[in-house]
Design a protein around this motif. Structure first.
Motif, PDB file in Angstrom:
ATOM      1  N   VAL A 503       0.835  -1.201   0.000  1.00 29.99           N
ATOM      2  CA  VAL A 503       0.000   0.000   0.000  1.00 29.99           C
ATOM      3  C   VAL A 503       0.874   1.258   0.000  1.00 29.99           C
ATOM      4  O   VAL A 503       0.610   2.226  -0.710  1.00 29.99           O
ATOM      5  CB  VAL A 503      -0.950   0.010   1.216  1.00 29.99           C
ATOM      6  N   THR A 504       1.933   1.228   0.805  1.00 30.81           N
ATOM      7  CA  THR A 504       2.848   2.373   0.863  1.00 30.81           C
ATOM      8  C   THR A 504       3.502   2.632  -0.487  1.00 30.81           C
ATOM      9  O   THR A 504       3.617   3.782  -0.935  1.00 30.81           O
ATOM     10  CB  THR A 504       3.932   2.129   1.929  1.00 30.81           C
ATOM     11  N   GLU A 505       3.919   1.562  -1.150  1.00 33.16           N
ATOM     12  CA  GLU A 505       4.612   1.709  -2.433  1.00 33.16           C
ATOM     13  C   GLU A 505       3.692   2.285  -3.508  1.00 33.16           C
ATOM     14  O   GLU A 505       4.089   3.183  -4.261  1.00 33.16           O
ATOM     15  CB  GLU A 505       5.163   0.355  -2.885  1.00 33.16           C
ATOM     16  N   ILE A 506       2.474   1.803  -3.605  1.00 27.24           N
ATOM     17  CA  ILE A 506       1.600   2.324  -4.662  1.00 27.24           C
ATOM     18  C   ILE A 506       1.113   3.738  -4.319  1.00 27.24           C
ATOM     19  O   ILE A 506       0.805   4.527  -5.218  1.00 27.24           O
ATOM     20  CB  ILE A 506       0.419   1.378  -4.963  1.00 27.24           C
ATOM     21  N   ARG A 507       1.061   4.076  -3.014  1.00 32.29           N
ATOM     22  CA  ARG A 507       0.713   5.449  -2.635  1.00 32.29           C
ATOM     23  C   ARG A 507       1.768   6.416  -3.159  1.00 32.29           C
ATOM     24  O   ARG A 507       1.458   7.536  -3.592  1.00 32.29           O
ATOM     25  CB  ARG A 507       0.597   5.578  -1.118  1.00 32.29           C
ATOM     26  N   ARG A 508       3.027   5.999  -3.125  1.00 33.38           N
ATOM     27  CA  ARG A 508       4.110   6.854  -3.633  1.00 33.38           C
ATOM     28  C   ARG A 508       3.974   7.115  -5.124  1.00 33.38           C
ATOM     29  O   ARG A 508       4.514   8.094  -5.639  1.00 33.38           O
ATOM     30  CB  ARG A 508       5.468   6.195  -3.353  1.00 33.38           C
ATOM     31  N   ASP A 509       3.245   6.248  -5.809  1.00 41.31           N
ATOM     32  CA  ASP A 509       2.993   6.444  -7.241  1.00 41.31           C
ATOM     33  C   ASP A 509       1.688   7.201  -7.478  1.00 41.31           C
ATOM     34  O   ASP A 509       1.140   7.165  -8.585  1.00 41.31           O
ATOM     35  CB  ASP A 509       2.943   5.087  -7.953  1.00 41.31           C
ATOM     36  N   ASP A 510       1.203   7.870  -6.406  1.00 41.59           N
ATOM     37  CA  ASP A 510      -0.023   8.680  -6.474  1.00 41.59           C
ATOM     38  C   ASP A 510      -1.280   7.863  -6.743  1.00 41.59           C
ATOM     39  O   ASP A 510      -2.259   8.372  -7.293  1.00 41.59           O
ATOM     40  CB  ASP A 510       0.112   9.791  -7.529  1.00 41.59           C
ATOM     41  N   VAL A 511      -1.250   6.595  -6.364  1.00 34.62           N
ATOM     42  CA  VAL A 511      -2.453   5.773  -6.455  1.00 34.62           C
ATOM     43  C   VAL A 511      -3.372   6.158  -5.287  1.00 34.62           C
ATOM     44  O   VAL A 511      -2.910   6.262  -4.148  1.00 34.62           O
ATOM     45  CB  VAL A 511      -2.103   4.270  -6.396  1.00 34.62           C
ATOM     46  N   PRO A 512      -4.677   6.376  -5.527  1.00 32.65           N
ATOM     47  CA  PRO A 512      -5.593   6.805  -4.451  1.00 32.65           C
ATOM     48  C   PRO A 512      -5.942   5.672  -3.487  1.00 32.65           C
ATOM     49  O   PRO A 512      -7.053   5.133  -3.502  1.00 32.65           O
ATOM     50  CB  PRO A 512      -6.817   7.301  -5.221  1.00 32.65           C
ATOM     51  N   VAL A 513      -4.993   5.287  -2.646  1.00 34.48           N
ATOM     52  CA  VAL A 513      -5.164   4.126  -1.761  1.00 34.48           C
ATOM     53  C   VAL A 513      -6.299   4.333  -0.753  1.00 34.48           C
ATOM     54  O   VAL A 513      -6.781   3.364  -0.160  1.00 34.48           O
ATOM     55  CB  VAL A 513      -3.848   3.798  -1.024  1.00 34.48           C
ATOM     56  N   PRO A 539       0.435  -5.931  -5.997  1.00 35.95           N
ATOM     57  CA  PRO A 539       0.467  -4.472  -6.181  1.00 35.95           C
ATOM     58  C   PRO A 539      -0.383  -3.999  -7.364  1.00 35.95           C
ATOM     59  O   PRO A 539      -1.077  -2.978  -7.270  1.00 35.95           O
ATOM     60  CB  PRO A 539       1.954  -4.171  -6.393  1.00 35.95           C
ATOM     61  N   ASP A 540      -0.327  -4.746  -8.466  1.00 38.40           N
ATOM     62  CA  ASP A 540      -1.120  -4.351  -9.630  1.00 38.40           C
ATOM     63  C   ASP A 540      -2.617  -4.461  -9.343  1.00 38.40           C
ATOM     64  O   ASP A 540      -3.412  -3.626  -9.791  1.00 38.40           O
ATOM     65  CB  ASP A 540      -0.765  -5.229 -10.834  1.00 38.40           C
ATOM     66  N   LEU A 545      -7.863  -1.818  -8.017  1.00 35.33           N
ATOM     67  CA  LEU A 545      -9.003  -1.640  -7.117  1.00 35.33           C
ATOM     68  C   LEU A 545      -9.107  -0.203  -6.607  1.00 35.33           C
ATOM     69  O   LEU A 545     -10.199   0.347  -6.480  1.00 35.33           O
ATOM     70  CB  LEU A 545      -8.893  -2.597  -5.931  1.00 35.33           C
ATOM     71  N   ALA A 546      -7.959   0.413  -6.314  1.00 38.46           N
ATOM     72  CA  ALA A 546      -7.968   1.795  -5.842  1.00 38.46           C
ATOM     73  C   ALA A 546      -8.467   2.740  -6.927  1.00 38.46           C
ATOM     74  O   ALA A 546      -9.161   3.724  -6.639  1.00 38.46           O
ATOM     75  CB  ALA A 546      -6.572   2.211  -5.383  1.00 38.46           C
ATOM     76  N   GLU A 547      -8.125   2.448  -8.162  1.00 36.14           N
ATOM     77  CA  GLU A 547      -8.536   3.306  -9.278  1.00 36.14           C
ATOM     78  C   GLU A 547      -9.942   2.980  -9.778  1.00 36.14           C
ATOM     79  O   GLU A 547     -10.564   3.804 -10.453  1.00 36.14           O
ATOM     80  CB  GLU A 547      -7.522   3.185 -10.413  1.00 36.14           C
ATOM     81  N   ASN A 548     -10.437   1.776  -9.434  1.00 40.60           N
ATOM     82  CA  ASN A 548     -11.792   1.369  -9.824  1.00 40.60           C
ATOM     83  C   ASN A 548     -12.480   0.730  -8.619  1.00 40.60           C
ATOM     84  O   ASN A 548     -12.743  -0.475  -8.601  1.00 40.60           O
ATOM     85  CB  ASN A 548     -11.746   0.371 -10.986  1.00 40.60           C
ATOM     86  N   ALA A 553     -12.462  -7.729  -6.138  1.00 36.32           N
ATOM     87  CA  ALA A 553     -11.104  -8.192  -6.418  1.00 36.32           C
ATOM     88  C   ALA A 553     -11.093  -9.146  -7.610  1.00 36.32           C
ATOM     89  O   ALA A 553     -10.197  -9.079  -8.458  1.00 36.32           O
ATOM     90  CB  ALA A 553     -10.515  -8.867  -5.178  1.00 36.32           C
ATOM     91  N   SER A 554     -12.074 -10.049  -7.689  1.00 33.99           N
ATOM     92  CA  SER A 554     -12.136 -10.997  -8.809  1.00 33.99           C
ATOM     93  C   SER A 554     -12.337 -10.277 -10.134  1.00 33.99           C
ATOM     94  O   SER A 554     -11.685 -10.601 -11.142  1.00 33.99           O
ATOM     95  CB  SER A 554     -13.272 -11.999  -8.588  1.00 33.99           C
ATOM     96  N   GLU A 555     -13.226  -9.269 -10.133  1.00 31.93           N
ATOM     97  CA  GLU A 555     -13.485  -8.519 -11.359  1.00 31.93           C
ATOM     98  C   GLU A 555     -12.245  -7.747 -11.801  1.00 31.93           C
ATOM     99  O   GLU A 555     -11.912  -7.705 -12.992  1.00 31.93           O
ATOM    100  CB  GLU A 555     -14.651  -7.557 -11.140  1.00 31.93           C
ATOM    101  N   ALA A 556     -11.554  -7.139 -10.841  1.00 32.61           N
ATOM    102  CA  ALA A 556     -10.355  -6.375 -11.178  1.00 32.61           C
ATOM    103  C   ALA A 556      -9.240  -7.289 -11.673  1.00 32.61           C
ATOM    104  O   ALA A 556      -8.508  -6.945 -12.606  1.00 32.61           O
ATOM    105  CB  ALA A 556      -9.881  -5.586  -9.958  1.00 32.61           C
ATOM    106  N   ALA A 557      -9.101  -8.481 -11.054  1.00 32.82           N
ATOM    107  CA  ALA A 557      -8.066  -9.428 -11.488  1.00 32.82           C
ATOM    108  C   ALA A 557      -8.332  -9.885 -12.920  1.00 32.82           C
ATOM    109  O   ALA A 557      -7.401 -10.007 -13.734  1.00 32.82           O
ATOM    110  CB  ALA A 557      -8.035 -10.627 -10.541  1.00 32.82           C
TER     111      ALA A 557
END
Length: 625
Positions: A503-513, A539-540, A545-548, A553-557
């Motif tokens: 979560v910390t790593e994707i937040r650094r990429d400006d992902v809306p966690v 992470p992907d 999920l954060a962006e949608n 989780a199944s739908e996003a995967a």
């Protein structure tokens, strides 16, 4: 001037105490059924205004702090929302005290080794700064006589109050202050220690200990503004000072150090003034001195119909400009009081000529008020009423400088100094609430939770987590999700990485966690437990999920093609990579492994477990080496 780090705090007689204010994470507010979630001011659908005035207590007294606050004529505007009810608007009596808030407060009382009272009675505490629509805050004593341990000895806990949180201050307006009603009424515990703290370091340690105990309940809000610390400080010959609104625990020791320094300096100034036979003269109008001034501040005030008021400070020369805290002087203290009455600040002769004020004007000013070489003069330039009130406040504060340290409430600044806020409140601000019946608590029904420090030790022993990872998870906000995941068969280190470092790593990429919900994480863990998601794809998937956030989780995967590849698919992908780099494999053998591993993982797009890819790649290289 002695540096604060060089003080002997025991010799100075340092006495300090803490007041910790912590919002509780309950479903409903303390006296109504409204939600405790904060809203954006833009979501407000209506607003109303109020003017508040102090009232007398049952003994016919008016609290000094409330009286001073009421002298500043201000309009208070409140932003209401579709969740705002009549209780919050003060158009309906409060409901019964929220049961969940009572239960959580008793849980906290047990952790602080406190005695819960037999009957909880609601009181009204006068507050006329606009932060409550009623003009008072409802408060109740829940427990008393507790204790916490520190490395410098035990610190007693005097009492714990359960209160309603005040409104959230949005901004200053031309007429007063604008508040938001979303925060008003959120349950809040106020924990007051006994004055047992004897050093800045112990103050910080005690605050951290209490903070850890509060978070151990799992029922307190987290984030900026959800916990505030007030620090009470005095030294032997000084006075009790209450510093309000400390946001960071890491600032507490520096705030205490700087307050000790301030009191030491003020006591030295008092002694110097006594030696000089210092006196404060009567304020007077000195507008004529500045009729042709080049000072932008003074000239601007005069051109708007204002005037210049001055007060002579006999024997104060060099003392008004004396530093008493980092970048704050006695003159700054005077200015704080002037600002309370609407002035922008003051000028004084310890800093003049400057700001467009000439040497000739300084001489004329001193002559006009009868000030000599050993004296100082303070001036205020503003509209007539503001200038008169502000210079009277400066004169009053200068009078107290000859007595040493005045008792007062101060505002904690970001640089770990403090500024004047208002007088200390007294007992006259409290009186009984007649609209809410008392509560008879039963602490036997409440079981204390596992402490966060104990949880860290358990995670290390039970799940083989490293100390750093165990601390991250235990002190984080998703430890319950972590434990759920481990129970379903997810590897503990993978579960810990998912809820914290990923979560910390994707937040650094400006992902809306902040869009990630508990159900999102549960869905991710379910896919991992069923072998339908490789750990490399987490992470992907969290990013998707954060962006949608409307997706499961199944739908996003499925959308991101993050399903876990079978072993034969992994082998086919690895063989393709190895054959494409056959020359390199033949020349380098196993030394080609590192470069090809990254290529294989890229080809599988996070659909395969890294350990499996590594195993297959080694086999294929060995076949050809």
């Amino acid at each position: 001037m002695t540096d604060a780090d060089d003080y002997d705090y025991e010799e100075l007689g340092l006495v300090a105490g803490l007041e910790i204010h912590q919002q509780l994470d309950t479903a409903e507010k303390l006296f109504c059924g409204c939600p405790t979630e904060l809203r954006e001011p833009e979501a407000s659908d209506r607003r109303f205004t109020r003017y508040l005035h102090p009232t007398k207590s049952e003994l016919g007294e008016i609290d000094e702090a409330a009286l001073e606050e009421s002298m500043v004529d201000r309009e208070f505007e409140y932003l209401a929302y579709d969740t705002t009810c009549l209780v919050e608007e003060d158009d309906e009596p409060p409901h019964r005290v929220d049961d969940e808030a009572i239960e959580v407060s008793m849980e906290i009382a047990q952790l602080l080794d406190m005695n819960v009272v037999d009957q909880i009675n609601v009181m009204r505490k006068i507050v006329v700064d606009g932060s409550n629509t009623t003009g008072f805050q409802r408060s109740m004593l829940v427990a008393n006589d507790g204790e916490i341990e520190t490395s410098e000895g035990p610190v007693g806990v005097e009492d714990m109050m359960l209160e309603e949180e005040s409104c959230q201050r949005v901004e200053e307006t031309d007429d007063g202050v604008r508040f938001s009603l979303d925060r008003l009424g959120i349950p809040l515990v106020e924990i007051g220690t006994k004055p047992d703290i004897r050093s800045p370091e112990q103050a910080k340690e005690a605050a951290k200990r209490i903070g850890m105990l509060l978070r151990s309940t799992g029922h307190v809000k987290r984030g900026l503004g959800t916990i505030r610390q007030d620090v009470n400080v005095s030294i032997a010959d000084g006075a009790r000072i209450e510093m309000k609104g400390v946001q960071s625990l890491d600032d507490i020791d520096d705030l205490v150090r700087n307050e000790v320094r301030r009191q030491v300096e003020l006591l030295d100034i008092k002694d110097e003034l006594h030696e000089r036979d210092g006196q404060v003269g009567d304020p007077r109008d000195v507008t004529e001195v500045f009729e042709d001034t080049d000072s932008g501040v003074i000239g601007g005030a005069l051109s708007s119909g204002g005037k210049v008021m001055a007060v002579p400070l006999y024997g104060f020369d060099g003392l008004v400009g004396r530093e008493i805290q980092p970048d704050r002087r006695l003159g700054t203290e005077f200015s704080d009081h002037a600002k309370r009455h609407g002035a922008g600040g003051i000028f004084h002769t310890d800093e003049l000529p400057a700001y467009g004020v000439t040497e000739d004007e300084v001489s004329a000013l001193s002559e006009a008020v009868g000030a000599g070489e050993d004296d100082a003069v303070a001036i205020v330039a503003d509209d007539p009423e503001t200038a008169e009130q502000a210079i009277e406040a400066v004169a009053a504060r200068a009078e107290t400088a000859m007595d040493g340290v005045p008792e007062e409430t101060r505002d904690a600044n970001e640089d770990c100094t403090s500024s004047y806020l208002r007088p200390l409140p007294g007992a006259a601000r409290m009186y009984p609430e007649t609209d809410v019946p008392p509560v008879e608590p039963d602490p036997a029904e409440v079981k204390p939770p596992e402490l966060l420090t104990e949880k860290v030790e358990r995670y290390q022993a039970e799940f083989d987590l490293g100390e750093g990872v165990a601390n991250q998870v235990a002190y984080g906000q998703r430890w319950e999700l972590f434990e759920e995941a481990v129970e379903t068969g997810v590897d503990p280190n993978l579960a810990a990485r998912t809820v914290e470092s990923d979560v910390t790593e994707i937040r650094r990429d400006d992902v809306p966690v902040e869009n990630l919900t508990d159900d999102h994480f549960r869905g991710v863990f379910a896919l991992l437990a069923d072998g339908e998601l490789a750990k490399e794809g987490v992470p992907d998937l969290l990013t998707a999920l954060a962006e949608n956030p409307e997706l499961t989780a199944s739908e996003a995967a499925e959308q991101e093609d993050l399903g876990s590849a079978a072993e034969d698919e992994v082998r086919d992908a690895v063989v393709e990579v190895v054959e494409r780099n056959a020359a390199q494999v033949e020349d380098e053998g196993m030394q080609a492994f590192s470069g090809l591993m990254g290529e294989c993982m890229g080809a599988l797009r996070g659909q395969a477990d890294g350990d499996l890819v590594s195993e297959v790649l080694r086999e294929e290289i060995q076949k050809r080496a």
